[in-house]
Design a protein around this motif. Structure first.
Motif, PDB file in Angstrom:
ATOM      1  N   GLN A  97       0.817  -1.207   0.000  1.00 23.50           N
ATOM      2  CA  GLN A  97       0.000   0.000   0.000  1.00 23.50           C
ATOM      3  C   GLN A  97       0.855   1.263   0.000  1.00 23.50           C
ATOM      4  O   GLN A  97       0.495   2.266  -0.629  1.00 23.50           O
ATOM      5  CB  GLN A  97      -0.954  -0.008   1.192  1.00 23.50           C
ATOM      6  CG  GLN A  97      -2.030  -1.073   1.118  1.00 23.50           C
ATOM      7  CD  GLN A  97      -2.989  -0.842  -0.039  1.00 23.50           C
ATOM      8  OE1 GLN A  97      -3.108   0.268  -0.555  1.00 23.50           O
ATOM      9  NE2 GLN A  97      -3.674  -1.894  -0.449  1.00 23.50           N
ATOM     10  N   ALA A  98       1.990   1.240   0.690  1.00 23.35           N
ATOM     11  CA  ALA A  98       2.844   2.430   0.725  1.00 23.35           C
ATOM     12  C   ALA A  98       3.377   2.747  -0.679  1.00 23.35           C
ATOM     13  O   ALA A  98       3.403   3.905  -1.103  1.00 23.35           O
ATOM     14  CB  ALA A  98       3.999   2.228   1.699  1.00 23.35           C
ATOM     15  N   ALA A  99       3.796   1.708  -1.396  1.00 19.09           N
ATOM     16  CA  ALA A  99       4.292   1.914  -2.759  1.00 19.09           C
ATOM     17  C   ALA A  99       3.184   2.416  -3.669  1.00 19.09           C
ATOM     18  O   ALA A  99       3.410   3.301  -4.518  1.00 19.09           O
ATOM     19  CB  ALA A  99       4.876   0.612  -3.305  1.00 19.09           C
ATOM     20  N   LEU A 100       1.983   1.892  -3.493  1.00 23.23           N
ATOM     21  CA  LEU A 100       0.861   2.348  -4.313  1.00 23.23           C
ATOM     22  C   LEU A 100       0.514   3.796  -4.010  1.00 23.23           C
ATOM     23  O   LEU A 100       0.161   4.561  -4.915  1.00 23.23           O
ATOM     24  CB  LEU A 100      -0.351   1.441  -4.090  1.00 23.23           C
ATOM     25  CG  LEU A 100      -0.218  -0.003  -4.592  1.00 23.23           C
ATOM     26  CD1 LEU A 100      -1.495  -0.771  -4.333  1.00 23.23           C
ATOM     27  CD2 LEU A 100       0.125  -0.031  -6.078  1.00 23.23           C
TER      28      LEU A 100
ATOM     29  N   ARG B 111       0.367   9.314  -5.801  1.00 16.09           N
ATOM     30  CA  ARG B 111       0.740  10.711  -5.552  1.00 16.09           C
ATOM     31  C   ARG B 111       1.598  11.245  -6.697  1.00 16.09           C
ATOM     32  O   ARG B 111       1.419  12.393  -7.122  1.00 16.09           O
ATOM     33  CB  ARG B 111       1.501  10.814  -4.228  1.00 16.09           C
ATOM     34  CG  ARG B 111       1.761  12.268  -3.791  1.00 16.09           C
ATOM     35  CD  ARG B 111       2.527  12.331  -2.487  1.00 16.09           C
ATOM     36  NE  ARG B 111       1.921  11.533  -1.459  1.00 16.09           N
ATOM     37  CZ  ARG B 111       2.501  10.486  -0.876  1.00 16.09           C
ATOM     38  NH1 ARG B 111       3.722  10.123  -1.242  1.00 16.09           N
ATOM     39  NH2 ARG B 111       1.876   9.812   0.059  1.00 16.09           N
ATOM     40  N   TYR B 112       2.486  10.412  -7.210  1.00 20.51           N
ATOM     41  CA  TYR B 112       3.326  10.853  -8.325  1.00 20.51           C
ATOM     42  C   TYR B 112       2.458  11.154  -9.551  1.00 20.51           C
ATOM     43  O   TYR B 112       2.649  12.175 -10.224  1.00 20.51           O
ATOM     44  CB  TYR B 112       4.358   9.780  -8.670  1.00 20.51           C
ATOM     45  CG  TYR B 112       5.297  10.201  -9.774  1.00 20.51           C
ATOM     46  CD1 TYR B 112       6.435  10.943  -9.497  1.00 20.51           C
ATOM     47  CD2 TYR B 112       5.024   9.872 -11.097  1.00 20.51           C
ATOM     48  CE1 TYR B 112       7.281  11.351 -10.519  1.00 20.51           C
ATOM     49  CE2 TYR B 112       5.864  10.271 -12.124  1.00 20.51           C
ATOM     50  CZ  TYR B 112       6.986  11.010 -11.828  1.00 20.51           C
ATOM     51  OH  TYR B 112       7.814  11.425 -12.839  1.00 20.51           O
ATOM     52  N   CYS B 113       1.507  10.281  -9.843  1.00 19.71           N
ATOM     53  CA  CYS B 113       0.609  10.511 -10.981  1.00 19.71           C
ATOM     54  C   CYS B 113      -0.167  11.819 -10.811  1.00 19.71           C
ATOM     55  O   CYS B 113      -0.338  12.584 -11.769  1.00 19.71           O
ATOM     56  CB  CYS B 113      -0.364   9.342 -11.128  1.00 19.71           C
ATOM     57  SG  CYS B 113       0.380   7.802 -11.702  1.00 19.71           S
TER      58      CYS B 113
ATOM     59  N   ALA C  13       9.697   4.138 -10.509  1.00 19.64           N
ATOM     60  CA  ALA C  13      10.816   4.729  -9.765  1.00 19.64           C
ATOM     61  C   ALA C  13      10.307   5.532  -8.579  1.00 19.64           C
ATOM     62  O   ALA C  13      10.883   5.490  -7.481  1.00 19.64           O
ATOM     63  CB  ALA C  13      11.659   5.600 -10.691  1.00 19.64           C
ATOM     64  N   ALA C  14       9.219   6.294  -8.781  1.00 18.27           N
ATOM     65  CA  ALA C  14       8.652   7.081  -7.690  1.00 18.27           C
ATOM     66  C   ALA C  14       8.089   6.182  -6.591  1.00 18.27           C
ATOM     67  O   ALA C  14       8.132   6.529  -5.406  1.00 18.27           O
ATOM     68  CB  ALA C  14       7.552   8.001  -8.226  1.00 18.27           C
ATOM     69  N   ALA C  15       7.556   5.024  -6.991  1.00 18.10           N
ATOM     70  CA  ALA C  15       6.998   4.088  -6.007  1.00 18.10           C
ATOM     71  C   ALA C  15       8.076   3.270  -5.310  1.00 18.10           C
ATOM     72  O   ALA C  15       7.811   2.588  -4.318  1.00 18.10           O
ATOM     73  CB  ALA C  15       6.011   3.152  -6.697  1.00 18.10           C
TER      74      ALA C  15
END
Length: 302
Positions: free
Chosen positions: A193-196, A201-203, A218-220
């Motif tokens: 969930q943290a990576a998602l 957020r990056y999107c 990369a952001a995840a």
């Protein structure tokens, strides 16, 4: 333009080649650049019936006929398809009719390898080689035919152009046969969930910029396949589809603001601003999501 001038131009911008002229056309040679970016696109006609042999290719070249006809052999093997791709390590010979005109898309080898690495979880073990025949009605062939016919114009917006380039690159790598296998494989545990959250957020923070699947991963802080597995498991979608939904929401907000303020911005301007290069597809997705065409939102006050 004369045939000799076209020969020099093609040698300078593409690759050294042997040219045999069999019959001249009264129309003369023609060259039209369409796009200069990560990929380059142009149409050309030699203004003659020609036989061309090419060597020392450094990149990949996709040929899409616009008019006339041609024949291609690669490493002395006849290729039975109008839409073709040739690349490093191959020795193609082309025969084009006197009335030919073709769309040529140049795809740098480095970009193919970088895109392929996203699916192989690392660099390919050898230089990629594609089968020369591109299926006319397949995902890649269909998009290329739209480009050649002018039904999918290359947009002026840098973000929209980047989106088109990424679409062609990923479709080329995932849907066209070659000496590699980017198909489904076990990506390991799906993203948590943290990576998602980092990916979402990056999107949302970068929706107005050119964004690739690699950028989101990369952001995840996870690999591409791990990210894709996480989105499928927890959100029943893909990272790029989620980004598209974010951009669709931003376009909707812009159109509502235009309706309220009376700004002269067009639906096309809004679509291209948010990376939607195919306007009819944008309109269809917008109607499905918001229950009305984008032009109706733009006109509506309040």
């Amino acid at each position: 333009m004369l045939v000799d001038e076209m020969y020099e131009l093609v040698t300078r911008h593409f690759a050294p080649h042997r040219l045999k002229v069999r019959e001249l056309s009264p129309d003369g040679a023609r060259y039209r650049p369409l796009h200069q970016g990560t990929l380059t696109m142009q149409t050309l006609a030699y203004g003659a019936e020609i036989n061309v042999g090419v060597w020392d290719l450094e990149d990949f070249y996709i040929h899409v006929p616009i008019r006339g006809h041609g024949r291609l052999s690669v490493d002395r093997r006849e290729v039975c398809a109008p839409i073709t791709v040739i690349g490093p390590g191959q020795r193609p010979v082309m025969n084009w009719s006197v009335d030919h005109e073709v769309l040529i898309v140049r795809v740098p080898q480095a970009q193919v390898e970088r895109t392929l690495a996203d699916y192989l979880s690392g660099p390919a073990a050898r230089v990629p080689v594609f089968e020369p025949e591109i299926e006319r009605d397949g995902p890649l062939g269909g998009a290329l035919r739209w480009l050649a016919a002018g039904a999918l114009p290359v947009p002026d917006s840098p973000m929209a152009a980047h989106h088109l380039e990424q679409f062609l690159l990923h479709t080329m790598v995932t849907s066209h046969a070659g000496n590699f296998s980017p198909g489904p494989a076990d990506p390991g545990p799906p993203a948590g969930q943290a990576a998602l959250r980092r990916a979402r957020r990056y999107c949302e923070d970068h929706a107005g910029e050119p964004v690739s699947l690699r950028d989101i991963a990369a952001a995840a802080r996870v690999g591409v396949r791990t990210l894709q597995a996480g989105f499928r498991r927890h959100m029943q979608t893909t990272p790029m589809a989620y980004l598209r939904e974010v951009r669709l929401a931003r376009a909707h907000a812009d159109l509502r603001e235009i309706a309220e303020t009376g700004a002269p911005t067009s639906v096309t301007d809004v679509a291209l601003r948010w990376g939607f290069t195919h306007l009819s597809r944008f309109a269809g997705e917008y109607r499905k999501r918001y229950g009305e065409p984008p032009s109706a939102t733009r006109r509506r006050i309040g």
